[in-house]
Design a protein around this motif. Structure first.
Motif, mmCIF file in Angstrom:
data_model
loop_
_atom_site.group_PDB
_atom_site.id
_atom_site.type_symbol
_atom_site.label_atom_id
_atom_site.label_comp_id
_atom_site.label_asym_id
_atom_site.label_seq_id
_atom_site.Cartn_x
_atom_site.Cartn_y
_atom_site.Cartn_z
ATOM 1 N N MET A 34 65.542 -4.100 45.865
ATOM 2 C CA MET A 34 65.252 -2.768 45.658
ATOM 3 C C MET A 34 64.078 -2.290 44.542
ATOM 4 S SD MET A 34 67.092 -1.277 47.795
ATOM 5 C CE MET A 34 66.910 0.531 47.047
ATOM 6 N N GLY A 35 63.507 -1.294 44.509
ATOM 7 C CA GLY A 35 62.451 -0.919 43.748
ATOM 8 C C GLY A 35 62.491 0.490 43.304
ATOM 9 N N TRP A 36 62.177 0.778 42.160
ATOM 10 C CA TRP A 36 61.696 2.194 41.762
ATOM 11 C C TRP A 36 60.468 2.492 41.779
ATOM 12 C CZ3 TRP A 36 64.693 6.336 41.595
ATOM 13 C CH2 TRP A 36 66.090 6.113 41.387
ATOM 14 N N TYR A 37 59.779 3.566 42.197
ATOM 15 C CA TYR A 37 58.549 3.938 42.463
ATOM 16 C C TYR A 37 58.288 5.161 41.600
ATOM 17 C CZ TYR A 37 57.615 0.974 46.340
ATOM 18 O OH TYR A 37 57.147 -0.237 47.024
ATOM 19 N N ARG A 38 57.158 5.623 41.298
ATOM 20 C CA ARG A 38 56.880 6.962 40.681
ATOM 21 C C ARG A 38 55.573 7.445 40.891
ATOM 22 N NH1 ARG A 38 56.192 5.578 34.194
ATOM 23 N NH2 ARG A 38 54.209 4.626 34.124
ATOM 24 N N GLN A 39 55.351 8.732 41.152
ATOM 25 C CA GLN A 39 54.229 9.311 41.471
ATOM 26 C C GLN A 39 53.898 10.319 40.637
ATOM 27 O OE1 GLN A 39 53.728 10.537 45.629
ATOM 28 N NE2 GLN A 39 51.575 10.359 45.405
ATOM 29 N N ALA A 40 52.878 10.546 39.832
ATOM 30 C CA ALA A 40 52.603 11.514 38.941
ATOM 31 C C ALA A 40 51.646 12.462 39.685
ATOM 32 C CB ALA A 40 51.685 11.033 37.683
ATOM 33 N N PRO A 41 51.350 13.670 39.308
ATOM 34 C CA PRO A 41 50.466 14.536 39.787
ATOM 35 C C PRO A 41 48.935 14.071 39.863
ATOM 36 C CG PRO A 41 51.789 15.796 38.574
ATOM 37 C CD PRO A 41 51.940 14.393 38.132
ATOM 38 N N GLY A 42 48.413 13.887 41.139
ATOM 39 C CA GLY A 42 47.262 13.635 41.353
ATOM 40 C C GLY A 42 46.997 12.215 41.405
ATOM 41 N N LYS A 43 47.877 11.382 41.415
ATOM 42 C CA LYS A 43 47.946 9.733 41.281
ATOM 43 C C LYS A 43 48.644 9.212 42.380
ATOM 44 C CE LYS A 43 47.447 9.394 36.349
ATOM 45 N NZ LYS A 43 47.841 8.663 34.962
ATOM 46 N N THR A 90 55.942 11.175 32.948
ATOM 47 C CA THR A 90 56.214 12.424 34.062
ATOM 48 C C THR A 90 55.781 11.984 35.133
ATOM 49 O OG1 THR A 90 56.238 13.809 31.985
ATOM 50 C CG2 THR A 90 55.660 14.634 34.149
ATOM 51 N N ALA A 91 56.631 12.287 36.100
ATOM 52 C CA ALA A 91 56.404 11.943 37.719
ATOM 53 C C ALA A 91 57.695 12.130 38.348
ATOM 54 C CB ALA A 91 56.088 10.392 37.795
ATOM 55 N N VAL A 92 57.642 12.009 39.622
ATOM 56 C CA VAL A 92 58.754 12.166 40.623
ATOM 57 C C VAL A 92 59.046 10.687 40.857
ATOM 58 C CG1 VAL A 92 59.627 12.665 42.921
ATOM 59 C CG2 VAL A 92 57.875 14.395 41.678
ATOM 60 N N TYR A 93 60.203 10.501 40.646
ATOM 61 C CA TYR A 93 60.790 8.882 40.901
ATOM 62 C C TYR A 93 61.493 8.788 42.170
ATOM 63 C CZ TYR A 93 59.369 8.088 36.268
ATOM 64 O OH TYR A 93 58.656 7.503 35.005
ATOM 65 N N TYR A 94 61.112 7.721 42.873
ATOM 66 C CA TYR A 94 61.488 7.117 44.171
ATOM 67 C C TYR A 94 61.928 6.010 44.167
ATOM 68 C CZ TYR A 94 58.536 10.974 45.667
ATOM 69 O OH TYR A 94 57.731 12.495 45.854
ATOM 70 N N CYS A 95 63.238 5.697 44.902
ATOM 71 C CA CYS A 95 63.563 4.250 45.188
ATOM 72 C C CYS A 95 63.113 4.030 46.682
ATOM 73 C CB CYS A 95 65.107 4.177 45.055
ATOM 74 S SG CYS A 95 66.036 4.820 46.443
#
Length: 122
Positions: A34-43, A90-95
């Motif tokens: 399993m993994g955690w990802y993140r996505q910041a605005p514009g990235k 700061t980002a949206v975090y996803y698994c």
């Protein structure tokens, strides 16, 4: 069909802590990496933490020493404990469930969850 449901995000001050969770529906969780990802605005979305079925963990250099990934197989849940948070976290975090292919981890589930927003600000 596997579903990913993230929760636990929020607003936290720099230096603070937060734990986010991800519940994975379906079978096979205990044998999956399993993994955690993140996505910041514009990235682009980036992988920040991984945990194998046997509990071996790894982290992106940007979060190493501050974040801890763990899993609870009985609850089909993976966690990300985040300490010493910085504004750049700061980002949206996803698994996602991971597979090792061509020398790197790739997300296995095409349909991502809604993610959970983490905002670090004073």
């Amino acid at each position: 069909q596997v579903q990913l449901v993230e929760s636990g995000g929020g607003l936290v001050q720099p230096g603070g802590s937060l734990r986010v969770s991800c519940v994975v529906s379906g079978t096979g969780f205990s044998i999956s990496a399993m993994g955690w990802y993140r996505q910041a605005p514009g990235k682009q979305r980036e992988l920040v933490a991984t945990i194998t079925s046997s509990g071996i963990t790894d982290y992106a250099s940007s979060v190493k020493g501050r974040f801890t990934i763990s899993r609870e197989n009985a609850k089909n849940t993976v966690y990300l404990q985040m300490n010493s948070l910085k504004p750049e976290d700061t980002a949206v975090y996803y698994c996602n469930t991971l597979r090792w292919i061509r020398g790197q981890w790739d997300p296995l589930i095409r349909s991502w969850g809604q993610g959970t927003q983490v905002t670090v600000s004073s």
